[in-house]
Structures are given as C-alpha cells and as structure tokens.
Design an enzyme around this catalytic site. Structure first.
Site, mmCIF file in Angstrom:
data_model
loop_
_atom_site.group_PDB
_atom_site.id
_atom_site.type_symbol
_atom_site.label_atom_id
_atom_site.label_comp_id
_atom_site.label_asym_id
_atom_site.label_seq_id
_atom_site.Cartn_x
_atom_site.Cartn_y
_atom_site.Cartn_z
ATOM 1 N N HIS A 1 -6.883 -23.815 -11.889
ATOM 2 C CA HIS A 1 -6.445 -22.719 -10.913
ATOM 3 C C HIS A 1 -7.543 -22.013 -10.099
ATOM 4 C CE1 HIS A 1 -3.896 -19.516 -8.915
ATOM 5 N NE2 HIS A 1 -5.094 -18.849 -8.846
ATOM 6 N N GLU A 2 -8.608 -21.521 -10.708
ATOM 7 C CA GLU A 2 -9.809 -21.045 -10.046
ATOM 8 C C GLU A 2 -10.573 -21.907 -9.581
ATOM 9 O OE1 GLU A 2 -9.394 -17.769 -10.017
ATOM 10 O OE2 GLU A 2 -7.958 -17.244 -11.291
ATOM 11 N N HIS B 1 -9.463 -22.509 -5.833
ATOM 12 C CA HIS B 1 -10.198 -21.583 -4.892
ATOM 13 C C HIS B 1 -11.629 -21.721 -4.749
ATOM 14 C CE1 HIS B 1 -6.775 -18.805 -5.157
ATOM 15 N NE2 HIS B 1 -7.001 -18.452 -6.274
ATOM 16 N N HIS C 1 -3.704 -19.339 -2.475
ATOM 17 C CA HIS C 1 -2.615 -19.430 -3.317
ATOM 18 C C HIS C 1 -1.344 -20.257 -2.713
ATOM 19 C CE1 HIS C 1 -3.633 -15.987 -5.877
ATOM 20 N NE2 HIS C 1 -4.307 -16.975 -6.449
HETATM 21 ZN ZN LIG Z 1 -5.890 -17.386 -7.658
#
Ligand SMILES: [Zn+2]
Ligand SMILES: [Zn+2]
Length: 296
Positions: A221-222, A225, A231
C-alpha cells in the site's frame, strides 16, 4: 454561534448520545483525512450543516458503507479502524471528480524507471531483519512486475527509504502507538523525503498471520503512494485507506485490477516476463520465543 461539532452532533441519531469529545473526534477525523477543509482562522468560516452531512456522505461512499450522512455506528466503527495516515481526498475539487469508484493519481511521477531503496531501521523482534528485507523487496516487486519499473536495494543514497519510527518523528505526521495509523509514504518528487515510507514502530509487525499487522500488505500500500498513487475508493484495491489484513504469500501476490490500471497509467506495462522482477525466495520465518533474546 454554532461550531462544527455542535452541528455534527445534530447528525447523530444513535440511541447512545455521543459525548462532545466523540463528536469533536469525528470532525477531527473528517478534517485529517481530507473530507472537511482545515479550519481557517482568518475567514473564521463556519461549516454548514449540509456541508458536514456531505462530508460524512463522501466518507461513507469512499469506505463502501451506506451513505446516510449521519455518524451512525457503522461510520464510527469505520473511523476507528487502523489505517494509513495519508488523507483520502487531496484538494477540494477532487471530491467532485470522484464519481467512479477507482484509483486516483497524485500528479507526480518518478522520471526514471530504475529506482533504488534501502531499509534505514527495522521493526522490533516480531520479524527478523532478513524477513523484513525480503518482505520489502516483494512489496516493491508487486508494483515492479506489472510495470517497466525496477527496484534495487542499496546501502548508499536511495530514492525510496523505508524506516520503522514511532510517535513524532519530525515530518508533521506523528504516529499514535499501537492501532490507529499504521504507516505513510511521501509522493514522488525532488525533495530528500520524496518516495520515503515510514511504518509505525509501535505496531506488532507480522507476516501472513492472523495476529499483528501484516507488513507485506501495508508495505505494498505505502509503496503505491511512493510511486504516485493516492487512496482508491474501489471495493477491491490495495490502495484502500483502511487496513485489510493479510494478503497471503508475498511471492504469489498479484495486484488487484484497479491498482494495476492505476500504476500502468503512470508507468506503462512491463514488456519482459513478470517473473524477472521477483526477488529471491522468502527466507523461512524463525520462530522467536516470547522471552527469548531480543537481538536479531
Ligand atoms: Zn495510504
Ligand atoms: Zn513519517
């Protein structure tokens, strides 16, 4: 004069009346994650009731729960779930563009395809250094095997630096102890912190287990980014802001279609075989006795 939390209090239909502190926490949450504009002491503009209801509705829509516009139990529970500390809505106009439930791009990308990474600090004894390093390698490979990006570990200057840090750590996004916020990452750019990822050192990081927080899932997830994704409101996406639990064996993991579409919109598709981007097999996880030595 009505304050934001007094207005929000009138949205709550639950039998158990929430305290002023609960309501204030709800407003803080909506503000922190981008559903309400930050308070502006110069214009001293008050929220309208309709504005607050709209912000609750967009939070509910993003989270995939019934859009009641009220701080009902399901909404409050969702707000208490562990999650990423980056906002869901970046910039006010974005709310209007979010008609489709899908990925979102942050607007910056890496100008090069070969990126370097390093681990600056490690989690506490729940994971060994070797396992941590392998999980980070696999989490990057999840993105690399679908695009033309490649990731190489280095001990020198790195584009993507990963660290386990606790509490306030100097970047304006303090962590909050166990639960709550789990991690955050900085979008691609030119500053020294661009692309860096911080994990909350106070979580019990684990790998493919029911207990603790799954490092691989949060790292994938990170890194989304770090590569330029925001998101996603899609039902099935690793970029959903809420912690979703373990995602299975890192060496077999493939990104959901929404994330695939998002990352390929930024960096194109991989031409060579996806397997070429995979790191060596996962080391066998050593079992650490509860009162055993703490060195790794
Ligand atoms: Zn996030
Ligand atoms: Zn940080």
């Amino acid at each position: 004069m009505l304050t934001a939390w007094m207005l929000l209090g009138s949205l709550v239909l639950s039998e158990a009346k929430p305290t002023a502190r609960d309501i204030s926490k709800g407003v803080d949450w909506l503000t922190r994650y981008g559903y309400l504009p930050a308070p502006d002491p110069y214009s001293a503009q008050q929220q309208t009731l309709e504005g607050l209801r709209a912000s609750v509705r967009s939070m509910q829509r993003f989270a995939g729960i019934p859009e009641t516009g009220e701080l009902d139990d399901e909404t409050v529970q969702m707000m208490q779930r562990p999650r990423c500390s980056l906002p869901d809505i970046i910039g006010t106009s974005e709310l209007m563009r979010r008609r489709r439930k899908r990925y979102a791009l942050v607007g910056t990308v890496w100008e090069k395809k070969e990126l370097t990474w390093r681990l600056d600090t490690f989690p506490a004894a729940s994971l060994t250094r070797d396992t941590t390093r392998a999980l980070i390698g696999y989490a990057l490979a999840a993105w690399g095997q679908e695009t033309a990006l490649s990731f190489t570990e280095t001990q020198g200057e790195a584009d993507l630096r990963v660290g386990f840090v606790g509490g306030s750590h100097g970047d304006g996004y303090p962590f909050d102890g166990p639960g709550g916020t789990l991690g955050h990452a900085f979008f691609p750019g030119v500053g020294p912190i661009a692309g860096d990822t911080h994990m909350d050192a106070d979580e019990t990081w684990t790998y493919n287990k029911d207990e603790g927080t799954d490092l691989f899932a949060v790292a994938v997830h990170e890194f989304g980014h770090s590569l330029g994704l925001s998101h996603s409101s899609a039902e099935l996406s690793i970029m959903r802001p809420y912690y979703q639990g373990t995602v299975g064996n890192p060496s077999k993991y493939r990104l959901p279609p929404d994330d695939l579409e998002g990352i390929q919109a930024l960096y194109g598709k991989r031409v060579s075989s996806p397997g070429a981007a995979l790191p060596p097999p996962m080391p066998t996880q050593r079992v650490i006795p509860p009162h055993g030595p703490t060195h790794l």
